[in-house]
Design a protein around this motif. Structure first.
Motif, short mmCIF file in Angstrom:
data_model
loop_
_atom_site.label_atom_id
_atom_site.label_comp_id
_atom_site.label_asym_id
_atom_site.label_seq_id
_atom_site.Cartn_x
_atom_site.Cartn_y
_atom_site.Cartn_z
N LYS A 52 0.77 -1.69 0.23
CA LYS A 52 -0.07 -0.68 -0.22
C LYS A 52 0.73 0.95 -0.03
CE LYS A 52 -1.88 0.89 3.72
NZ LYS A 52 -2.76 0.61 5.22
N ASP A 53 2.08 1.07 0.85
CA ASP A 53 2.42 2.53 0.82
C ASP A 53 3.48 2.24 -0.78
OD1 ASP A 53 2.33 3.12 3.55
OD2 ASP A 53 3.73 1.86 4.26
N LEU A 54 4.15 1.93 -1.10
CA LEU A 54 4.54 2.06 -2.52
C LEU A 54 3.66 2.38 -3.61
CD1 LEU A 54 7.51 1.50 -3.78
CD2 LEU A 54 6.24 -0.84 -4.45
N ILE A 55 2.38 1.95 -3.66
CA ILE A 55 1.50 2.51 -4.17
C ILE A 55 1.09 4.40 -4.32
CG2 ILE A 55 -1.51 2.26 -4.77
CD1 ILE A 55 -0.63 -0.64 -4.20
N LEU A 56 0.61 4.34 -2.72
CA LEU A 56 0.95 6.17 -2.48
C LEU A 56 2.00 6.66 -2.64
CD1 LEU A 56 -1.16 5.46 1.31
CD2 LEU A 56 -1.99 6.26 -0.93
N ASP A 57 2.51 6.14 -2.74
CA ASP A 57 4.40 7.14 -2.94
C ASP A 57 4.00 7.01 -4.75
OD1 ASP A 57 5.10 7.25 -0.84
OD2 ASP A 57 6.42 5.99 -0.45
N LYS A 58 3.67 6.15 -5.66
CA LYS A 58 3.53 6.29 -6.43
C LYS A 58 1.74 7.06 -7.48
CE LYS A 58 3.75 3.91 -11.04
NZ LYS A 58 5.19 4.97 -12.01
N MET A 92 18.39 12.16 -6.76
CA MET A 92 17.56 11.47 -5.35
C MET A 92 19.35 11.78 -4.26
SD MET A 92 14.93 11.80 -3.29
CE MET A 92 13.92 11.37 -4.48
N ASN A 93 20.25 11.34 -4.62
CA ASN A 93 21.29 11.48 -3.51
C ASN A 93 21.73 12.34 -3.95
OD1 ASN A 93 20.36 8.43 -2.74
ND2 ASN A 93 21.38 7.64 -4.44
N THR A 94 22.02 13.28 -4.87
CA THR A 94 22.22 14.57 -4.79
C THR A 94 22.89 15.39 -3.35
OG1 THR A 94 22.13 14.45 -7.31
CG2 THR A 94 22.90 16.40 -6.10
N VAL A 95 23.01 15.97 -2.81
CA VAL A 95 22.63 17.32 -1.85
C VAL A 95 23.92 18.47 -2.08
CG1 VAL A 95 23.71 17.41 1.23
CG2 VAL A 95 23.12 15.44 0.36
N ALA A 96 23.30 19.13 -2.20
CA ALA A 96 23.82 19.96 -2.99
C ALA A 96 23.85 21.37 -2.02
CB ALA A 96 23.03 21.02 -3.77
N ASN A 151 9.28 14.29 -0.74
CA ASN A 151 9.51 13.74 0.49
C ASN A 151 10.76 13.89 1.22
OD1 ASN A 151 7.48 11.78 -0.21
ND2 ASN A 151 8.30 11.33 -2.18
N ASP A 152 11.60 15.35 0.45
CA ASP A 152 12.80 15.47 1.34
C ASP A 152 12.28 16.19 2.26
OD1 ASP A 152 14.78 14.02 -0.05
OD2 ASP A 152 14.99 15.03 -1.15
N PHE A 153 11.47 17.25 2.86
CA PHE A 153 10.77 17.68 3.62
C PHE A 153 9.87 16.83 4.91
CE2 PHE A 153 11.87 20.21 0.58
CZ PHE A 153 12.69 21.43 1.38
N THR A 154 10.36 16.75 6.26
CA THR A 154 9.66 16.56 7.31
C THR A 154 8.92 18.12 7.84
OG1 THR A 154 10.61 15.07 7.66
CG2 THR A 154 9.07 15.84 9.38
N LEU A 155 7.01 17.77 7.63
CA LEU A 155 6.45 18.68 8.50
C LEU A 155 6.80 18.66 10.56
CD1 LEU A 155 4.92 21.69 8.73
CD2 LEU A 155 2.72 20.38 7.63
N MET A 156 7.13 19.44 11.34
CA MET A 156 6.63 19.42 12.34
C MET A 156 6.31 20.35 13.27
SD MET A 156 9.11 17.09 13.26
CE MET A 156 8.86 17.03 14.90
N LYS A 157 5.73 20.04 13.90
CA LYS A 157 4.43 21.04 14.86
C LYS A 157 5.37 20.59 15.92
CE LYS A 157 0.59 21.76 17.31
NZ LYS A 157 -0.76 21.84 17.74
#
Length: 340
Positions: free
Chosen positions: A25-31, A239-243, A254-260
């Motif tokens: 299910k998680d992979l389908i959601l990401d797709k 995806m693996n590039t870091v600048a 996807n590279d971000f997280t939202l925090m309270k």
């Protein structure tokens, strides 16, 4: 030389095929999040998905990726109910769709004879999710208007790379940029954690926290369910590039997280990891807030929520493990609304 690969457009059949092949299910959601789609979210389409045992979360994501949804009428609700579509999915379809329900005495009797549950009829009476009221002085008095169904913004609407809030104050939407903040104010957990850690000789551990100086963010959002646009610069990176520049290096939201973020007497703080005498872990362990996004182009994503968000202090963090060893870049905002 790079090869351009045409991206698949997802359909109902794509989803049922993946479900039938037992793809997670998680992979389908990401797709769904990362791909263009052309789903059939009509009543017949929803019924077929339910009969093919497509998980509710997947159907929900398909509906959110298919705006606008077809107009709903009484017969749509009856058809979905008698064909085994769950009450939860019918409720969400009502909330996500425009409707033209008849709720006359005769119509209510017909719904009752069709054995449509009273809970669904109540949702039909107030199809858009009700706004909770609060006397909290930090919240906005009265109900906030829901977002109009504006078209998805184009890249030309934005001044450059960054995170932009889509603000509605009547008329056309405006796009306001969140200013980035960098912090490295590291500290360990409070007095209680320190005492427990001492008694257990370090086995219980202490949380590693990052503090922000002000009790609230300077950027204020007055919204029940905010919408943001993530604008990246140039071509999409690996995806693996870091600048050095976030918007030159990341691949997607996807590279971000939202925090309270938790207010304290000295400002705000959040947990980034935990250390004990035998282990150390990094990563956000509490306060994360899930969000959804729709890819518009390689450099533009719409970020949104499928439910109302509580008032409070929030921040988008560039969530790369390698960044935890230095400073954290964040985009903070203060959310004020009627949701407790």
């Amino acid at each position: 030389m790079k090869t351009s690969i045409a991206q698949e457009t997802l359909s109902n059949q794509s989803i049922t095929s993946m479900v039938g092949a037992k793809i997670s299910k998680d992979l389908i959601l990401d797709k769904i999040k990362a791909s263009p789609s052309k789903f059939d979210m009509s009543t017949r389409g929803i019924i077929d998905l339910a009969k093919n045992k497509v998980p509710e979360l997947v159907i929900d994501a398909m509906m959110l990726a298919s705006s606008p949804l077809p107009i709903l009428r009484n017969q749509d609700i009856v058809d979905m109910h008698i064909n085994g579509v769950s009450r939860n999915i019918i409720t969400k379809k009502i909330q996500y769709s425009e409707s033209d329900f008849s709720l006359t005495t005769e119509a209510l009797i017909d719904l009752k004879n069709a054995k449509v549950p009273d809970q669904l009829v109540k949702v039909m009476m107030v199809p858009k999710r009700a706004v909770q009221q609060s006397g909290n002085p930090n919240l906005i008095a009265g109900a906030l208007a829901p977002h109009p169904d504006y078209p998805i913004a184009s890249r030309s609407k934005f001044s450059g790379a960054g995170i932009f809030y889509e603000e509605y104050k009547g008329g056309a939407p405006k796009y306001e940029e969140l200013e980035p903040t960098t912090t490295n104010q590291r500290k360990s957990g409070g007095l209680g954690e320190a005492a427990a850690n001492s008694v257990t000789h370090g086995l219980s551990g202490q949380s590693q926290r990052v503090g922000l100086a002000n009790p609230s963010a300077n950027f204020i959002v007055e919204d029940n369910r905010p919408v943001f646009y993530f604008v990246f610069a140039g071509a999409r990176k690996d995806m693996n590039t870091v600048a050095e520049s976030i918007f030159e290096g990341v691949a997607s939201p996807n590279d971000f997280t939202l925090m309270k973020v938790k207010p304290t007497q000295r400002g705000r703080e959040f947990v980034i990891g935990r250390e004990t005498s035998v282990s150390s872990s990094s990563g956000f362990s509490e306060g994360t807030v899930p969000f959804r996004f729709k890819k518009i182009s390689n450099t533009l994503y719409k970020v949104y929520f499928d439910q109302d968000i509580q008032a409070g202090e929030y921040a988008f963090f560039y969530n790369k493990g390698s960044e935890f060893s230095s400073s954290l870049k964040l985009y903070d905002f203060s959310l004020r609304n009627n949701i407790k």
